[in-house]
Scaffold this motif. Structure first.
Motif, PDB file in Angstrom:
ATOM      1  N   UNK A  59     -15.716  20.764 -30.999  1.00 24.45           N
ATOM      2  CA  UNK A  59     -16.944  20.857 -30.217  1.00 24.45           C
ATOM      3  C   UNK A  59     -16.612  20.721 -28.741  1.00 24.45           C
ATOM      4  N   UNK A  60     -17.180  21.567 -27.920  1.00 25.81           N
ATOM      5  CA  UNK A  60     -16.973  21.489 -26.478  1.00 25.81           C
ATOM      6  C   UNK A  60     -17.783  20.319 -25.911  1.00 25.81           C
ATOM      7  N   UNK A  61     -17.499  19.982 -24.659  1.00 26.76           N
ATOM      8  CA  UNK A  61     -18.266  18.915 -24.012  1.00 26.76           C
ATOM      9  C   UNK A  61     -19.741  19.287 -23.935  1.00 26.76           C
ATOM     10  N   UNK A  62     -20.029  20.558 -23.664  1.00 29.12           N
ATOM     11  CA  UNK A  62     -21.414  20.997 -23.602  1.00 29.12           C
ATOM     12  C   UNK A  62     -22.101  20.865 -24.958  1.00 29.12           C
ATOM     13  N   UNK A  63     -21.375  21.196 -26.032  1.00 33.24           N
ATOM     14  CA  UNK A  63     -21.947  21.069 -27.373  1.00 33.24           C
ATOM     15  C   UNK A  63     -22.170  19.612 -27.742  1.00 33.24           C
ATOM     16  N   UNK A  64     -21.238  18.755 -27.370  1.00 32.61           N
ATOM     17  CA  UNK A  64     -21.411  17.325 -27.641  1.00 32.61           C
ATOM     18  C   UNK A  64     -22.664  16.785 -26.963  1.00 32.61           C
ATOM     19  N   UNK A  65     -22.948  17.298 -25.768  1.00 33.85           N
ATOM     20  CA  UNK A  65     -24.151  16.867 -25.053  1.00 33.85           C
ATOM     21  C   UNK A  65     -25.402  17.509 -25.652  1.00 33.85           C
ATOM     22  N   UNK A  66     -25.339  18.799 -25.905  1.00 26.04           N
ATOM     23  CA  UNK A  66     -26.505  19.521 -26.437  1.00 26.04           C
ATOM     24  C   UNK A  66     -26.976  18.928 -27.761  1.00 26.04           C
ATOM     25  N   UNK A  67     -26.024  18.604 -28.642  1.00 27.93           N
ATOM     26  CA  UNK A  67     -26.375  18.135 -29.980  1.00 27.93           C
ATOM     27  C   UNK A  67     -26.235  16.619 -30.129  1.00 27.93           C
ATOM     28  N   UNK A  68     -26.201  15.908 -29.018  1.00 32.14           N
ATOM     29  CA  UNK A  68     -25.905  14.473 -29.050  1.00 32.14           C
ATOM     30  C   UNK A  68     -26.886  13.666 -29.895  1.00 32.14           C
ATOM     31  N   UNK A  69     -28.176  14.001 -29.847  1.00 32.92           N
ATOM     32  CA  UNK A  69     -29.144  13.220 -30.624  1.00 32.92           C
ATOM     33  C   UNK A  69     -28.951  13.421 -32.113  1.00 32.92           C
ATOM     34  N   UNK A  70     -28.461  14.592 -32.491  1.00 38.28           N
ATOM     35  CA  UNK A  70     -28.157  14.884 -33.883  1.00 38.28           C
ATOM     36  C   UNK A  70     -26.869  14.207 -34.302  1.00 38.28           C
ATOM     37  N   UNK A  71     -25.880  14.252 -33.428  1.00 34.73           N
ATOM     38  CA  UNK A  71     -24.575  13.666 -33.726  1.00 34.73           C
ATOM     39  C   UNK A  71     -24.665  12.153 -33.845  1.00 34.73           C
ATOM     40  N   UNK A  72     -25.618  11.539 -33.164  1.00 40.32           N
ATOM     41  CA  UNK A  72     -25.807  10.087 -33.242  1.00 40.32           C
ATOM     42  C   UNK A  72     -26.146   9.628 -34.654  1.00 40.32           C
ATOM     43  N   UNK A  73     -26.710  10.493 -35.457  1.00 41.27           N
ATOM     44  CA  UNK A  73     -27.033  10.134 -36.836  1.00 41.27           C
ATOM     45  C   UNK A  73     -25.748   9.989 -37.634  1.00 41.27           C
ATOM     46  N   UNK A  74     -25.587   8.867 -38.311  1.00 45.07           N
ATOM     47  CA  UNK A  74     -24.357   8.667 -39.073  1.00 45.07           C
ATOM     48  C   UNK A  74     -24.218   9.674 -40.212  1.00 45.07           C
TER      49      UNK A  74
END
Length: 261
Positions: free
Chosen positions: A2-17
């Motif tokens: 995942x790129x830095x932009x993708x990590x930011x864009x999907x951050x609220x989703x990624x926060x879910x365990x």
């Protein structure tokens, strides 16, 4: 990766365990087919594009009509007369230009449908007629691809997931058989806009669960929605070992049955 932009864009989703980076990568690497870009397909396409599904095949042979705008929220007034696929692609690209969009602007015949289903990881049936649902179901059973199926009319709706990869999963035909000769469409019977939005959103949720690998998908269960009374009911659905579509795949399975959960 995942790129830095993708990590930011999907951050609220990624926060879910339940999702995390690994699940987001699965979503990014996934491909889906959405059959129908109307009331159900609109929220499905919007949410899956926003969630970062890597490749989305969009299938609809119709054009946008003024009567669609009450519920088909991916389109707007300026889209009237346009191909629904082109209208949807404009909106989805604006939401997430990182998603690859593959258009299918003509009706999919059996051979074309089979070829497209074979290319994707998951199919979402957002169509509004029984013959299309049957054709999509048969293609998914033959290709071994999960199918998220939704339907809504008037103030009632249904939702289920059919997954031929699972030995206990029924298919659409197990549940509905040969359908009804008196089948109605929304153009004949009407439908309330937020109801198709609700069902389409749930279809998108089920798709993300399957793609990312978390939760308990709606396999072997039929969700019934009564919008008039705001009530939800669930029925258990077993596979029919004599089903003419999926029966030959698992000959040792239990007989078809319905039991209210």
């Amino acid at each position: 990766m995942l790129t830095d932009e993708e990590l930011l864009r999907y951050s609220r989703q990624i926060l879910l365990q339940q999702v995390d980076i690994e699940g987001q990568l699965r979503i990014k690497q996934a491909s889906v087919l959405i059959v129908g870009l109307g009331g159900l397909g609109s929220p499905v396409a919007l949410y899956l594009a926003a969630a970062g599904v890597g490749e989305m095949h969009l299938a609809d042979f119709d054009s946008v009509d003024l009567t669609n705008l009450q519920r088909q929220i991916i389109h707007d007034t300026s889209s009237v007369g346009m191909s629904k696929v082109d209208s949807a692609m404009t909106r989805l690209t604006a939401i997430n230009p990182q998603v690859t969009l593959v258009p299918h602007r003509t009706a999919l015949d059996a051979d074309t449908l089979a070829a497209v289903v074979a290319r994707v990881d998951l199919v979402l049936d957002c169509s509004d007629n029984f013959s299309t649902r049957e054709a999509v179901n048969a293609a998914c059973v033959n290709a071994g691809k999960p199918l998220v199926s939704g339907a809504a009319i008037r103030l009632e709706a249904q939702l289920s997931v059919f997954d031929p990869r699972r030995a206990d999963s029924p298919c659409y035909h197990c549940l509905y058989g040969h359908g009804s000769e008196t089948e109605l469409t929304c153009s004949e019977a009407g439908v309330i806009g937020p109801l198709v939005g609700l069902v389409g959103s749930l279809q998108a949720l089920e798709a993300l669960k399957l793609l990312a690998g978390f939760g308990d998908p709606l396999v072997g269960r039929l969700l019934l929605i009564d919008a008039l009374g705001t009530r939800f009911r669930e029925l258990k659905v077993k596979r029919d070992p004599g089903c003419s579509v999926c029966g030959a795949r698992h000959l040792t399975r239990d007989a078809s049955d319905f039991n209210e959960a």
